[in-house]
Design a protein around this motif. Sequence first.
Motif, short mmCIF file in Angstrom:
data_model
loop_
_atom_site.label_atom_id
_atom_site.label_comp_id
_atom_site.label_asym_id
_atom_site.label_seq_id
_atom_site.Cartn_x
_atom_site.Cartn_y
_atom_site.Cartn_z
N ARG A 190 22.16 -107.52 -37.51
CA ARG A 190 21.15 -107.64 -36.46
C ARG A 190 19.87 -106.89 -36.80
O ARG A 190 19.58 -105.85 -36.21
CB ARG A 190 21.71 -107.14 -35.13
N PRO A 191 19.08 -107.43 -37.73
CA PRO A 191 17.81 -106.76 -38.02
C PRO A 191 16.81 -106.94 -36.88
O PRO A 191 16.89 -107.92 -36.12
CB PRO A 191 17.31 -107.47 -39.28
N VAL A 192 15.88 -106.02 -36.77
CA VAL A 192 14.78 -106.16 -35.83
C VAL A 192 13.84 -107.26 -36.34
O VAL A 192 13.31 -108.07 -35.58
CB VAL A 192 14.02 -104.82 -35.67
N HIS A 193 13.65 -107.27 -37.66
CA HIS A 193 12.84 -108.30 -38.32
C HIS A 193 13.47 -108.60 -39.68
O HIS A 193 13.90 -107.69 -40.38
CB HIS A 193 11.40 -107.80 -38.54
N ASP A 194 13.51 -109.88 -40.03
CA ASP A 194 13.98 -110.29 -41.34
C ASP A 194 13.24 -111.55 -41.74
O ASP A 194 13.07 -112.46 -40.92
CB ASP A 194 15.49 -110.58 -41.32
N ASN A 195 12.76 -111.59 -42.96
CA ASN A 195 12.11 -112.77 -43.51
C ASN A 195 12.56 -112.89 -44.96
O ASN A 195 12.28 -112.01 -45.77
CB ASN A 195 10.59 -112.65 -43.43
N ALA A 196 13.31 -113.94 -45.27
CA ALA A 196 13.83 -114.14 -46.61
C ALA A 196 13.24 -115.41 -47.20
O ALA A 196 13.14 -116.44 -46.51
CB ALA A 196 15.34 -114.23 -46.59
N VAL A 197 12.85 -115.32 -48.47
CA VAL A 197 12.28 -116.46 -49.18
C VAL A 197 13.09 -116.68 -50.45
O VAL A 197 13.29 -115.75 -51.24
CB VAL A 197 10.80 -116.21 -49.56
N MET A 198 13.55 -117.91 -50.64
CA MET A 198 14.21 -118.31 -51.88
C MET A 198 13.34 -119.38 -52.52
O MET A 198 12.94 -120.34 -51.84
CB MET A 198 15.60 -118.88 -51.62
N GLN A 199 13.05 -119.21 -53.80
CA GLN A 199 12.22 -120.18 -54.49
C GLN A 199 12.79 -120.45 -55.87
O GLN A 199 13.28 -119.54 -56.55
CB GLN A 199 10.78 -119.70 -54.60
N VAL A 200 12.73 -121.71 -56.28
CA VAL A 200 13.18 -122.15 -57.59
C VAL A 200 11.94 -122.50 -58.40
O VAL A 200 11.16 -123.37 -58.01
CB VAL A 200 14.13 -123.36 -57.46
N VAL A 201 11.77 -121.82 -59.54
CA VAL A 201 10.58 -121.99 -60.38
C VAL A 201 11.03 -122.54 -61.74
O VAL A 201 11.86 -121.91 -62.41
CB VAL A 201 9.85 -120.64 -60.56
N PRO A 202 10.49 -123.70 -62.14
CA PRO A 202 10.86 -124.25 -63.45
C PRO A 202 10.57 -123.26 -64.58
O PRO A 202 9.57 -122.53 -64.54
CB PRO A 202 9.98 -125.49 -63.59
N ASP A 203 11.46 -123.24 -65.57
CA ASP A 203 11.31 -122.37 -66.74
C ASP A 203 11.78 -123.16 -67.96
O ASP A 203 12.77 -122.81 -68.59
CB ASP A 203 12.12 -121.09 -66.55
#
Length: 139
Positions: free
Chosen positions: A80-93
Amino acid sequence: MATISREIRIDAGAADVWAVIGDFAAGPRRMAPDLVLDSHVDGDCRVVTFADGTIARERLVTVDHPTRRIVYSVVGDTVRPVHDNAVMQVVPDGPDACRFVWTRDVLPDDLAPFMDTAMTTALPVIARTLSRRPGSGAA
């Protein structure tokens, strides 16, 4: 606010990896079956049940298919966070590899070690699950 950022190379094409990471409903179970027992949509959230008993209710913020980026927030259950923002990104390599970048901002700061451990533990599992190495079972 604590910021956690982790990254790992995956030996599979970005489009194939994104097909799993970008799947809001079942993505967690598909990317880390050793760590996630269940992942399903419930109303405007997904509920993720982890093997250690942790349950996270996560609200989808956005899915950006052209940039292969998904954003979500943990909004409750056993975490139970007060605030949470998670980003997942797939970058070509290259043609047969990509980088999986996972960044999170969380409050309170004392949740950061828990989140950091979870992310750090999950990364090699995700890479192993999604890689196209012989015997990996990747799609």
